[in-house]
Enzyme design. Structure first.
Site, PDB file in Angstrom:
ATOM      1  N   GLU A   1       0.838  -1.185   0.000  1.00 55.09           N
ATOM      2  CA  GLU A   1       0.000   0.000   0.000  1.00 55.09           C
ATOM      3  C   GLU A   1       0.888   1.255   0.000  1.00 55.09           C
ATOM      4  OE1 GLU A   1      -2.108   0.242   3.669  1.00 55.09           O
ATOM      5  OE2 GLU A   1      -2.915   2.240   3.278  1.00 55.09           O
TER       6      GLU A   1
ATOM      7  N   ASP B   1      -7.791   1.828   7.563  1.00 61.47           N
ATOM      8  CA  ASP B   1      -7.632   2.028   6.116  1.00 61.47           C
ATOM      9  C   ASP B   1      -6.877   0.870   5.490  1.00 61.47           C
ATOM     10  OD1 ASP B   1      -9.000   4.266   5.687  1.00 61.47           O
ATOM     11  OD2 ASP B   1      -7.268   5.583   5.312  1.00 61.47           O
TER      12      ASP B   1
ATOM     13  N   ASP C   1      -0.923  -1.093   5.881  1.00 60.25           N
ATOM     14  CA  ASP C   1      -0.824  -0.548   7.235  1.00 60.25           C
ATOM     15  C   ASP C   1      -1.707  -1.328   8.198  1.00 60.25           C
ATOM     16  OD1 ASP C   1       0.860   1.386   6.350  1.00 60.25           O
ATOM     17  OD2 ASP C   1      -0.672   2.960   6.196  1.00 60.25           O
TER      18      ASP C   1
ATOM     19  N   ASP D   1      -3.882  -0.464  10.195  1.00 61.14           N
ATOM     20  CA  ASP D   1      -4.972   0.373  10.706  1.00 61.14           C
ATOM     21  C   ASP D   1      -6.237   0.107   9.885  1.00 61.14           C
ATOM     22  OD1 ASP D   1      -4.508   1.557   8.299  1.00 61.14           O
ATOM     23  OD2 ASP D   1      -3.772   3.458   9.110  1.00 61.14           O
TER      24      ASP D   1
END
Ligand code: 0RA
Length: 667
Positions: free
Chosen positions: A455, A537, A533, A535
């Protein structure tokens, strides 16, 4: 054949290990032989000795009760996860016979429980799951349990026998009276074989739910008696804890399809349900059309999920195409469509479950989940063709909607072909070149090669610096890749991100005939690792990428090539000492052990790590943890993906909250 002294030696060794077993178990070298083979190579019998194999044990036992139910003698089955992670399966069938087995000269019950493949031969149900190709039988479960206990109620009496690692601890014993019939099996998986020994409630629930849909009228109860916190191996709260659910379906597959499509918008109001055995083979099909663009088809033979499909599905598809086409032709509905309609066009937005019962199923294919019996094709074709013709005649409004959708699919397919042709002409890739963004690896051996789909350009840059370029390739992906769940096929192909993935992998962009077909020999990497990541997102992007593979390259997941990288959540420090942490527990324990002055750095993104840290924690095969994405249960995965990608925010919010740490699709 083993020499006599070898058998003897083996026998001796087992008995010196297990003092208690020798009291009764010494009488049969044969039994020890058979079951010791299971203990020696458990994976050969139950697939693997990981989480999957652990759960497979439950299926083996439940299948016996399901067989008894299919034979018409059992209505209720209950499965209990006990506090010690042992499992109890109980049914109200006739009870396993306890009388003397002529040939074996001991109780039939003991034979069923201790002789490989003996169970299936007893029970006369002709569509049985257990003891067949897939069912290895309850004796395997016995061999792999450090303790097993069976109780049978029959003829007004209650009988019992206990075992350890497949060896009886005593003869079959009468322990009381009974006013009902049934069989209860409790087993405790041997922890020297199963390193992962904690049962996942959701995984059991999913299979039992499926069985209830596949066998309307059978009541299956699942109870979890564990206390959430007591399982030291626990990583995800939702897997254990006191819970109870009952699975029962009155309308079988009709309800199954409604369940799978719960989060999709229907094109027609009712599920089309076909249930017949007039051609000599029980055929049940339920189908519905929704407003999406993908086909979701799940097929079963004798309750076994036939992932690779086969003749039953071929018969269904032939009937669907022929019947819809004829209806559309007869009603002059195809005239305005300027394109030739293909088989695929009839399947866009179709969700269907097909279940057949076959007396002697022939399973083929890589995973032995492809039905090979030729006669089944014609039978399903006939059953579906006839029922669907009637349905269309009786439901003109729905018929019109379906045909209109088919015509739309055909036009979209034509547009997609044009887009693809223009892309392939324009593209600098057509000469066999690779995407400019790809940092390829040196090795050309796909079995060794890995590709990280990363990403963001910045994390992609760090990964390029940190990797081992010998076998690790990096493809950075910018922003969110297209939501393939909701996009038309030609939009998917126009997306640069998606074309980059295809070309980097060396796979040709799906043809309209079979977008799932994957030319394996050209695949350039056998590990495709999604790295995002840690998280919300990041997990959303990982989900988008997984959805893309699920919808367009499912075989790649089935072959076990898709993985998810797990970057750490924290870096804990005290003086010179530092430790990466992946869970809250690890973080707490560092602070506890190192006391005041320890500091914790929260990693929000991959970009916060330097190249050494990223290599050490997430990319180096020696230290990293990869999660393999598997499709244990395609129907559940399908439901989850449609829900995660759909328009309805509420179920997605609930799911993400429940799976807060990581949207764990592969669990
Ligand atoms: C063999 C023969 C019969 C029943 C069964 C096996 C049987 C096996 C299992 C395993 C779990 N639950 C079960 N229930 C029944 C038929 C016995 C008869 O003829 O009465």
């Amino acid at each position: 054949m083993l020499a006599k002294n070898q058998i003897f030696e083996r026998n001796i060794r087992i008995m010196s290990e297990e003092k208690k077993e020798q009291e009764y178990g010494a009488n049969s070298i044969q039994v020890l032989e058979g079951l010791e083979a299971v203990r020696k190579r458990p994976a050969m019998y139950i697939g693997d000795i990981g989480i999957k194999g652990l759960h497979h044990l439950v299926s083996e036992v439940v299948d016996n009760s399901i067989d008894e139910a299919m034979a018409g003698f059992c209505k209720n089955i209950s499965v209990t996860i006990n506090p010690d992670n042992s499992i109890t399966v109980s049914d109200d069938g006739r009870g396993i016979p306890v009388g003397m087995h002529e040939k074996e000269k001991r109780s039939a019950l003991e034979v069923v429980m201790t002789v490989l493949h003996a169970g299936g031969k007893f029970n006369k149900n002709s569509y049985k799951v257990s003891g067949g190709l897939h069912g290895v039988g309850v004796s395997c479960v016995n061999a792999l349990s450090d303790h097993m206990r069976v109780e049978v109620c029959r003829d007004g009496k209650r009988w019992m026998q206990e075992y350890s690692k497949g060896t009886p601890l005593s003869p079959v014993t009468e322990i009381g009276t009974a006013d009902h019939t049934g069989t209860t099996v409790t087993f405790h998986p041997d922890r020297t074989i199963f390193k992962d020994y904690v049962y996942h409630y959701d995984q059991l629930a999913s299979r039992l739910r499926e069985l209830a849909y596949l066998n309307a009228g059978i009541r299956i109860k699942l109870t979890d008696l564990r206390d959430g916190q007591e399982n030291e191996q626990e990583t995800n709260e939702s897997k254990t804890g006191k819970k109870e659910e009952e699975f029962f379906s009155t309308n079988g597959l009709s309800e199954f399809v409604a369940y799978i499509d719960e989060n999709r918008e229907r094109l027609i109001p009712q599920v089309i349900h076909i249930n017949t055995d007039k051609y000599g083979t029980p055929v049940e099909v339920a189908m519905i059309y929704n407003t999406s663009y993908s086909e979701n088809l799940h097929s079963f033979v004798n309750n076994i999920n036939t992932i690779e499909h086969g003749t039953h599905v071929a018969g269904f598809r032939t009937a669907l195409t022929r019947t819809l086409k004829k209806y559309a032709d007869d009603h002059k509905m195809l005239e305005k469509a300027k394109v030739e309609i293909s088989g695929d066009d009839f399947r866009e937005g179709l969700t269907a479950v097909i279940s057949v019962k076959v007396a002697e199923p022939q399973f083929e294919g890589q995973t032995k989940t492809k039905l090979g019996n030729d006669e089944v094709k014609g039978i399903v074709d006939k059953a579906v063709g006839e029922a669907l013709t009637n349905y269309l005649e009786e439901h003109p409004t729905e018929a019109k909607r379906i045909v209109e959708k088919v015509v739309l699919a055909a036009s979209a397919r034509l547009a997609a072909r044009k887009a693809r042709e223009s892309i392939q002409r324009k593209s600098p890739l057509s000469g066999g070149g690779l995407p400019g963004k790809l940092a390829d690896c040196t090795t050309k051996d796909p079995a060794e090669a890995e590709i990280f789909l990363v990403e963001g350009d910045s994390a992609g840059g760090t990964a390029k610096q940190g990797r081992d370029r010998m076998f690790q390739a990096i493809l950075p992906l910018r922003g969110k890749i297209l939501n393939v769940e909701k996009a038309l096929q030609h939009k998917v192909l126009e997306s640069e991100q998606i074309r980059n993935i295809y070309t980097a992998l060396g796979v040709t962009i799906g043809t309209e005939e079979d977008s799932m077909a994957l030319n394996d020999s050209k695949l350039r990497y056998h590990k495709i690792i999604v790295m995002t990541d840690a998280d919300v997102d990041g997990s959303h992007i990982a989900t988008l990428i997984m959805t893309f593979f699920f919808r367009h390259m499912k075989d790649l997941i089935e072959k076990g090539y898709l993985y998810i990288a797990t970057p750490p959540l924290y870096l804990c420090k005290k003086g010179n000492k530092q430790e990466y942490c992946w869970t809250e527990e690890q973080r707490m324990s560092f602070i506890e052990q190192n006391g005041d002055g320890s500091t914790v750095q929260r990693y929000k993104g991959l970009g916060e790590m330097n190249k050494e840290q990223l290599w050490e924690t997430t990319m180096n095969p020696e230290n990293r943890t990869l999660k393999q994405v598997t499709i244990e249960d395609a129907a559940s995965a399908d439901r989850i993906f449609s829900m995660l990608m759909g328009d309805d925010v509420e179920p997605r919010r609930v799911f993400i909250e429940e799976n807060a740490r990581y949207a764990n699709i592969d669990a």
